[in-house]
Design a protein around this motif. Structure first.
Motif, PDB file in Angstrom:
ATOM      1  N   PHE A 156     -13.598 -61.868 -11.887  1.00  0.00           N
ATOM      2  CA  PHE A 156     -13.301 -61.399 -12.828  1.00  0.00           C
ATOM      3  C   PHE A 156     -13.348 -60.757 -13.516  1.00  0.00           C
ATOM      4  N   ARG A 157     -14.358 -60.538 -14.354  1.00  0.00           N
ATOM      5  CA  ARG A 157     -14.244 -59.368 -15.106  1.00  0.00           C
ATOM      6  C   ARG A 157     -14.183 -58.243 -14.489  1.00  0.00           C
ATOM      7  N   HIS A 158     -14.475 -57.241 -12.752  1.00  0.00           N
ATOM      8  CA  HIS A 158     -14.123 -56.340 -12.362  1.00  0.00           C
ATOM      9  C   HIS A 158     -12.833 -56.267 -11.423  1.00  0.00           C
ATOM     10  N   LEU A 184     -28.451 -69.207 -29.700  1.00  0.00           N
ATOM     11  CA  LEU A 184     -29.341 -68.395 -28.716  1.00  0.00           C
ATOM     12  C   LEU A 184     -28.394 -68.247 -27.493  1.00  0.00           C
ATOM     13  N   GLU A 185     -28.715 -67.286 -27.088  1.00  0.00           N
ATOM     14  CA  GLU A 185     -28.371 -67.343 -25.928  1.00  0.00           C
ATOM     15  C   GLU A 185     -29.748 -66.573 -24.884  1.00  0.00           C
ATOM     16  N   VAL A 186     -29.534 -67.428 -24.604  1.00  0.00           N
ATOM     17  CA  VAL A 186     -31.428 -67.349 -23.336  1.00  0.00           C
ATOM     18  C   VAL A 186     -31.516 -66.477 -21.755  1.00  0.00           C
ATOM     19  N   ILE A 187     -31.347 -65.160 -21.364  1.00  0.00           N
ATOM     20  CA  ILE A 187     -31.355 -65.081 -20.227  1.00  0.00           C
ATOM     21  C   ILE A 187     -31.990 -64.029 -19.417  1.00  0.00           C
ATOM     22  N   ILE A 188     -32.369 -64.960 -18.367  1.00  0.00           N
ATOM     23  CA  ILE A 188     -33.049 -63.900 -17.308  1.00  0.00           C
ATOM     24  C   ILE A 188     -32.454 -63.609 -15.907  1.00  0.00           C
ATOM     25  N   ARG A 189     -33.196 -62.283 -15.979  1.00  0.00           N
ATOM     26  CA  ARG A 189     -32.452 -61.508 -14.908  1.00  0.00           C
ATOM     27  C   ARG A 189     -34.295 -61.180 -13.813  1.00  0.00           C
ATOM     28  N   ASN A 190     -33.359 -61.709 -12.646  1.00  0.00           N
ATOM     29  CA  ASN A 190     -34.193 -60.881 -11.549  1.00  0.00           C
ATOM     30  C   ASN A 190     -34.068 -59.951 -10.794  1.00  0.00           C
ATOM     31  N   ASP A 194     -29.788 -62.992 -11.719  1.00  0.00           N
ATOM     32  CA  ASP A 194     -29.732 -63.808 -13.697  1.00  0.00           C
ATOM     33  C   ASP A 194     -28.720 -64.195 -14.225  1.00  0.00           C
ATOM     34  N   PHE A 195     -28.631 -64.880 -14.940  1.00  0.00           N
ATOM     35  CA  PHE A 195     -28.442 -65.819 -16.396  1.00  0.00           C
ATOM     36  C   PHE A 195     -28.750 -66.588 -17.366  1.00  0.00           C
ATOM     37  N   LYS A 196     -28.036 -67.242 -17.687  1.00  0.00           N
ATOM     38  CA  LYS A 196     -27.923 -67.410 -19.265  1.00  0.00           C
ATOM     39  C   LYS A 196     -27.782 -68.653 -19.852  1.00  0.00           C
ATOM     40  N   LEU A 197     -28.452 -69.272 -20.751  1.00  0.00           N
ATOM     41  CA  LEU A 197     -28.990 -70.829 -21.118  1.00  0.00           C
ATOM     42  C   LEU A 197     -29.303 -70.179 -22.310  1.00  0.00           C
ATOM     43  N   ALA A 202     -28.202 -56.046 -13.210  1.00  0.00           N
ATOM     44  CA  ALA A 202     -26.603 -56.362 -13.198  1.00  0.00           C
ATOM     45  C   ALA A 202     -25.890 -56.060 -14.334  1.00  0.00           C
ATOM     46  N   GLY A 203     -24.705 -55.627 -14.241  1.00  0.00           N
ATOM     47  CA  GLY A 203     -23.975 -56.055 -15.288  1.00  0.00           C
ATOM     48  C   GLY A 203     -25.145 -55.206 -16.891  1.00  0.00           C
ATOM     49  N   THR A 204     -24.578 -55.959 -18.217  1.00  0.00           N
ATOM     50  CA  THR A 204     -25.528 -55.225 -19.339  1.00  0.00           C
ATOM     51  C   THR A 204     -26.499 -54.049 -19.073  1.00  0.00           C
ATOM     52  N   PHE A 205     -27.591 -54.870 -18.154  1.00  0.00           N
ATOM     53  CA  PHE A 205     -28.580 -54.589 -17.886  1.00  0.00           C
ATOM     54  C   PHE A 205     -28.616 -52.946 -17.038  1.00  0.00           C
ATOM     55  N   CYS A 206     -27.396 -52.469 -16.482  1.00  0.00           N
ATOM     56  CA  CYS A 206     -27.289 -51.548 -15.281  1.00  0.00           C
ATOM     57  C   CYS A 206     -26.743 -50.548 -16.576  1.00  0.00           C
ATOM     58  N   ASP A 239     -19.545 -69.228 -14.295  1.00  0.00           N
ATOM     59  CA  ASP A 239     -19.555 -68.197 -14.884  1.00  0.00           C
ATOM     60  C   ASP A 239     -20.765 -67.413 -16.054  1.00  0.00           C
ATOM     61  N   THR A 240     -21.739 -68.786 -15.974  1.00  0.00           N
ATOM     62  CA  THR A 240     -23.628 -68.610 -16.518  1.00  0.00           C
ATOM     63  C   THR A 240     -24.132 -68.044 -16.247  1.00  0.00           C
ATOM     64  N   CYS A 241     -23.840 -67.460 -14.296  1.00  0.00           N
ATOM     65  CA  CYS A 241     -24.488 -66.888 -13.505  1.00  0.00           C
ATOM     66  C   CYS A 241     -24.594 -65.916 -12.543  1.00  0.00           C
ATOM     67  N   ARG A 242     -25.159 -65.000 -12.074  1.00  0.00           N
ATOM     68  CA  ARG A 242     -24.620 -63.699 -11.122  1.00  0.00           C
ATOM     69  C   ARG A 242     -25.474 -64.744  -9.564  1.00  0.00           C
ATOM     70  N   ILE A 243     -24.243 -64.531  -8.844  1.00  0.00           N
ATOM     71  CA  ILE A 243     -25.031 -65.397  -7.583  1.00  0.00           C
ATOM     72  C   ILE A 243     -24.295 -64.502  -6.502  1.00  0.00           C
TER      73      ILE A 243
HETATM   74  P1  TMP Z   1     -24.872 -59.526 -19.446  1.00  0.00           P
HETATM   75  O1  TMP Z   1     -25.368 -58.663 -17.837  1.00  0.00           O
HETATM   76  O2  TMP Z   1     -23.470 -59.483 -19.315  1.00  0.00           O
HETATM   77  O3  TMP Z   1     -25.797 -59.812 -20.332  1.00  0.00           O
HETATM   78  O4  TMP Z   1     -25.299 -60.989 -18.358  1.00  0.00           O
HETATM   79  C1  TMP Z   1     -26.113 -61.959 -17.917  1.00  0.00           C
HETATM   80  C2  TMP Z   1     -25.710 -62.936 -17.739  1.00  0.00           C
HETATM   81  O5  TMP Z   1     -25.814 -63.773 -18.421  1.00  0.00           O
HETATM   82  C3  TMP Z   1     -24.819 -63.113 -16.732  1.00  0.00           C
HETATM   83  O6  TMP Z   1     -25.316 -64.065 -15.560  1.00  0.00           O
HETATM   84  C4  TMP Z   1     -23.703 -63.568 -17.253  1.00  0.00           C
HETATM   85  C5  TMP Z   1     -23.923 -64.738 -18.253  1.00  0.00           C
HETATM   86  N1  TMP Z   1     -23.325 -64.735 -19.717  1.00  0.00           N
HETATM   87  C6  TMP Z   1     -22.955 -65.685 -19.857  1.00  0.00           C
HETATM   88  O7  TMP Z   1     -23.187 -66.590 -19.472  1.00  0.00           O
HETATM   89  N2  TMP Z   1     -21.919 -65.916 -21.403  1.00  0.00           N
HETATM   90  C7  TMP Z   1     -21.742 -63.887 -21.502  1.00  0.00           C
HETATM   91  O8  TMP Z   1     -20.912 -64.453 -23.079  1.00  0.00           O
HETATM   92  C8  TMP Z   1     -22.693 -63.463 -20.951  1.00  0.00           C
HETATM   93  C9  TMP Z   1     -22.157 -61.641 -22.091  1.00  0.00           C
HETATM   94  C10 TMP Z   1     -23.058 -63.341 -20.019  1.00  0.00           C
END
Ligand code: TMP
Length: 234
Positions: A214-216, A89-95, A175-178, A98-102, A196-200
């Motif tokens: 990097f993404r953009h 599971l990729e566990v995501i929190i959004r405060n 936001d971030f992914k755990l 941003a990103g996919t949510f938008c 790589d795994t957080c937006r800061i």
């Molecule tokens: P997202 O907006 O692209 O879904 O990303 C949400 C958060 O999860 C963001 O902080 C980046 C992180 N993330 C990863 O660590 N690995 C991934 O493969 C993806 C898609 C996002």
């Protein structure tokens, strides 16, 4: 600690066995991918920054009662960790939005969300890590009900701790992914916590200090990672 065979290579890390069956070494590469590896590149010294940043984050969380896979940082790019079975599971929190949510919901970037969002994705590169809910996770036997509850409780607690941590450094955690793993009957925090795994974002200016550069193609990618590292190690 003797380093042995490589057992796994992902997009940003390699995992090696050691002479202790309970411990492995994760090696942080400079490789970067985005959009399910449709975009590839390298970011100079990213592996070093992410190893150091993750080590600090795990130490901080451990000292606040969160069980993690972290044992110790061995070198610039190597971290000794407990050998877990990763929960897929990729566990995501959004405060904030941003990103996919938008993209998915048409929200404006930076929108303060009415409630903190907890999100799950099925960790399956071949399917593009699809968004799922807790029922899907149970139905597919990705985790038990008890494990999902534990993961959720830990994730919200980690969010509070991390928000406070970054706030003290003049940074905002968007936001971030755990990822979590099973270890001797327990669920513990695994993988990495890094830009790589957080937006800061820098407080005040909103300057992005994470992988979105990097993404953009926003430029100054290396500097962004170094900036986060230097604030953390100050
Ligand atoms: P997202 O907006 O692209 O879904 O990303 C949400 C958060 O999860 C963001 O902080 C980046 C992180 N993330 C990863 O660590 N690995 C991934 O493969 C993806 C898609 C996002």
């Amino acid at each position: 600690m003797e380093k042995r065979n490589r057992i796994y290579e992902g997009k940003a890390k390699i995992v090696y066995l050691t002479d202790d069956p309970d411990l492995v070494i994760q090696y942080f590469k400079d490789d970067a991918t985005a959009f399910n590896a449709a975009k590839r590149g390298t970011v100079a010294e990213k592996g070093i920054a992410n190893n150091r940043i993750s080590s600090k984050m795990f130490e901080y969380l451990e000292s606040n009662g969160i069980h993690t896979h972290f044992v110790k940082r061995l070198s610039d790019r190597e971290m000794l960790i407990k050998k877990v079975q990763i929960v897929p599971l990729e566990v995501i929190i959004r405060n904030k939005a941003a990103g996919t949510f938008c993209r998915r919901y048409g929200a404006e970037e930076g929108l303060k969300l009415e409630t903190t969002v907890f999100e799950l994705s099925y960790k399956r590169d071949d399917l593009g890590d699809p968004l799922i809910n807790e029922y899907h996770a149970l139905a597919l036997k990705l985790a038990t009900e008890e494990e999902i509850k534990k993961i959720k409780d830990m994730t919200f607690k980690i969010n509070e701790l991390m928000k406070k941590f970054f706030d003290n450094l003049g940074l905002e955690l968007i936001d971030f992914k755990l990822e979590f793993g099973r270890f001797k009957g327990d669920i513990i925090l695994a993988d990495e916590i890094s830009p790589d795994t957080c937006r800061i974002w820098e407080k005040g200016t909103g300057r992005k200090l994470d992988k979105d550069r990097f993404r953009h193609d926003l430029g100054d990618i290396e500097q962004a990672y170094q900036e986060v590292l230097s604030r953390i190690e100050k």
